[in-house]
Structures are given as C-alpha cells and as structure tokens.
Design a protein around this motif. Structure first.
Motif, short mmCIF file in Angstrom:
data_model
loop_
_atom_site.label_atom_id
_atom_site.label_comp_id
_atom_site.label_asym_id
_atom_site.label_seq_id
_atom_site.Cartn_x
_atom_site.Cartn_y
_atom_site.Cartn_z
N ASN A 1 2.48 49.90 55.07
CA ASN A 1 2.78 50.82 56.25
C ASN A 1 3.10 50.15 57.53
N ARG A 2 2.11 49.11 57.87
CA ARG A 2 2.31 48.32 59.17
C ARG A 2 3.51 47.46 59.28
N VAL B 1 6.82 49.91 59.65
CA VAL B 1 6.96 49.94 61.19
C VAL B 1 7.61 48.72 61.93
N ASP C 1 11.24 48.14 60.67
CA ASP C 1 12.26 49.09 61.58
C ASP C 1 12.47 48.74 62.80
N GLN C 2 11.29 48.42 63.55
CA GLN C 2 11.70 48.12 64.81
C GLN C 2 12.65 46.90 65.19
N GLN D 1 -0.41 44.85 66.46
CA GLN D 1 0.40 45.00 65.19
C GLN D 1 0.34 43.57 64.42
#
Length: 265
Positions: free
Chosen positions: A106-107, A110, A113-114, A126
C-alpha cells in the motif's frame, strides 16, 4: 520393501521440487536418521509418503525456530508433540509477515502514484516506513523465541505470570489434561514453556543452569518491589551495571534465572 500403488508417494527429486528442500538436504536427513523414506520402489528409489511429508514440515518449522539438527530428532520423537498447535503458531507468524507485506504494498502504491503524477516526492516518513517494512521482510533473522524447560508446566506458567507480571498466553493440554506447551509474553517477546522429557531437563533436576532470561522493564526498582511482594526469590538486588542498566535477578521455583533491567538515566 515396496509400497502399494494406492499410497501416494514422491521420489526424492519430486519431493525436493514440491517443497523447496534440496535433494542434498533430503539425502543428509536420511543419512543422519532424521527423515528416512518410508519405502523404496522395486528399483530401489526412495519413496516418501504423506507421513514423511508431515515429518519434513515439522523439521522445517523447527529449523525456522532455530533448533539445531541434533536436537530436532528429540523434539520430533516427543510423544507430546502437538502438530495442530504448531500449525496454529506457524499461521500466526505467516499472518504477521503477510500484514507487513500488505502495508509495504500500500505504501509503495501511494509513492508510485505520487511520482507518476509529478505532484510531490515521497516524504521522509514514507521512506522511513518503506525501509522499516523492507527490513522486516527481507531479514533472514526476524525474531527470537525463548524456550524454557519445566517439570510442572502449569505451576511454572502461573508463577511467572503472577510473580513477574508477564502476559499470559495459551497453556495447551492433551485430551487427558497433560500440559504440553505454554506461552507467556514480555512485550513483543514470546517465551515458550516446554515439558521436561527425554533430552530436556529442568535446571532443578540438573542442579544448575546454562542460560538466563533477561527482560527490559520500565523501572527495575518498581518491578523488583512488585516481584518481592508476590513472593519472588531474589538472587541479586537492584544494582547499577557498567553497561548502562539498573538490574536485579530472580530464580523461579525450578531454578530458571530471570533478570529484569531498565536503562540508566
């Protein structure tokens, strides 16, 4: 000896391919008597049965827990070995690793996507989180489990919970009521309690100890006072050690040594 066609069996190469255990390791297990195939076919090839596969699983699980090969045979031949309980403990460990892997996935999603959107770079938090989860998954050494031997498992389990304030875990019994496994926790640290038997002796029977359990607590003096009030046998009063902790020692009714310490300010 040959094996009937109705019994499912595997040759050594097929067993190695199905389990990930090398042929060399299987040959070694056979050589030392740890896992010998139940039968051979007419050509003399090793044939492993479902019972042999179960024994191989138990061997692999015990090796994962850190048992040396020379001790595994004693554990495997223990009539009190409880396969369902071992599978449950294995399941808990696997679920823990799966949860870490899911959190890392999950991390990374993200973060990816960033970066793809060119909106922002991953933050230090992060990165720290990803590094921690990677380390937890990739390290070949993940944790430690202490195993202590007792003649009277229920009494020892009750004592360390009541006197030392450890968190009680399960106390497993056979259908006839015999205690075969106990667990307590010190924070995230799991301590297993194993019944004395062939090759496993309580310090009380041996007349000495070859190890000790050391537990970190918030306040060694407060913990000492609590233990004393509960009836602990103290072998060393709280003292400041030159390695940066304040520490005291106690001995349980079967002679196991326990030390509790807290960092010096």
């Amino acid at each position: 000896m040959t094996i009937s066609e109705e019994v499912e069996s595997w040759k050594v190469g097929a067993l190695a391919a199905s389990t990930g255990v090398t042929v060399r390791a299987l040959h070694h297990y056979d050589h030392i008597g740890l896992l010998s195939p139940s039968s051979r076919n007419v050509a003399g090839h090793r044939l492993y049965t479902t019972q042999d596969v179960t024994r191989l699983y138990r061997i692999s699980l015990l090796r994962r827990l850190g048992f040396p090969l020379e001790q595994i045979s004693h554990v495997l031949d223990d009539p009190d070995w409880d396969l369902p309980a071992a599978v449950r403990r294995h399941l808990v460990d696997t679920q823990r690793r799966a949860a870490i892997a899911a959190a890392l996935c999950n991390r990374l999603t993200v973060m990816a996507d960033q970066l793809a959107a060119h909106t922002t770079s991953p933050s230090p938090d992060q990165m720290f989180g990803a590094l921690e989860e990677m380390t937890m998954l990739d390290s070949s050494v993940h944790s430690t489990t202490t195993i202590l031997i007792y003649d009277d498992l229920p009494a020892a389990h009750e004592y360390v919970v009541r006197v030392y304030g450890l968190t009680p875990g399960e106390l497993e019994r056979t259908p006839d009521g015999t205690a075969v496994h106990g667990e307590v926790r010190a924070g995230e640290q799991v301590i297993w309690m194993h019944p004395a038997g062939d090759g496993f002796r309580s310090p009380r029977d041996l007349g000495g100890v070859t190890g000790m359990t050391v537990i970190n607590v918030d306040d060694a003096d407060a913990h000492h006072a609590r233990s004393v009030a509960a009836g602990a046998v103290i072998v060393e009063e709280p003292v400041d050690q030159n390695y940066g902790v304040r520490e005291y020692g106690a001995r349980d009714p079967e002679g196991q040594l326990w030390f509790f310490h807290s960092p010096l300010d």
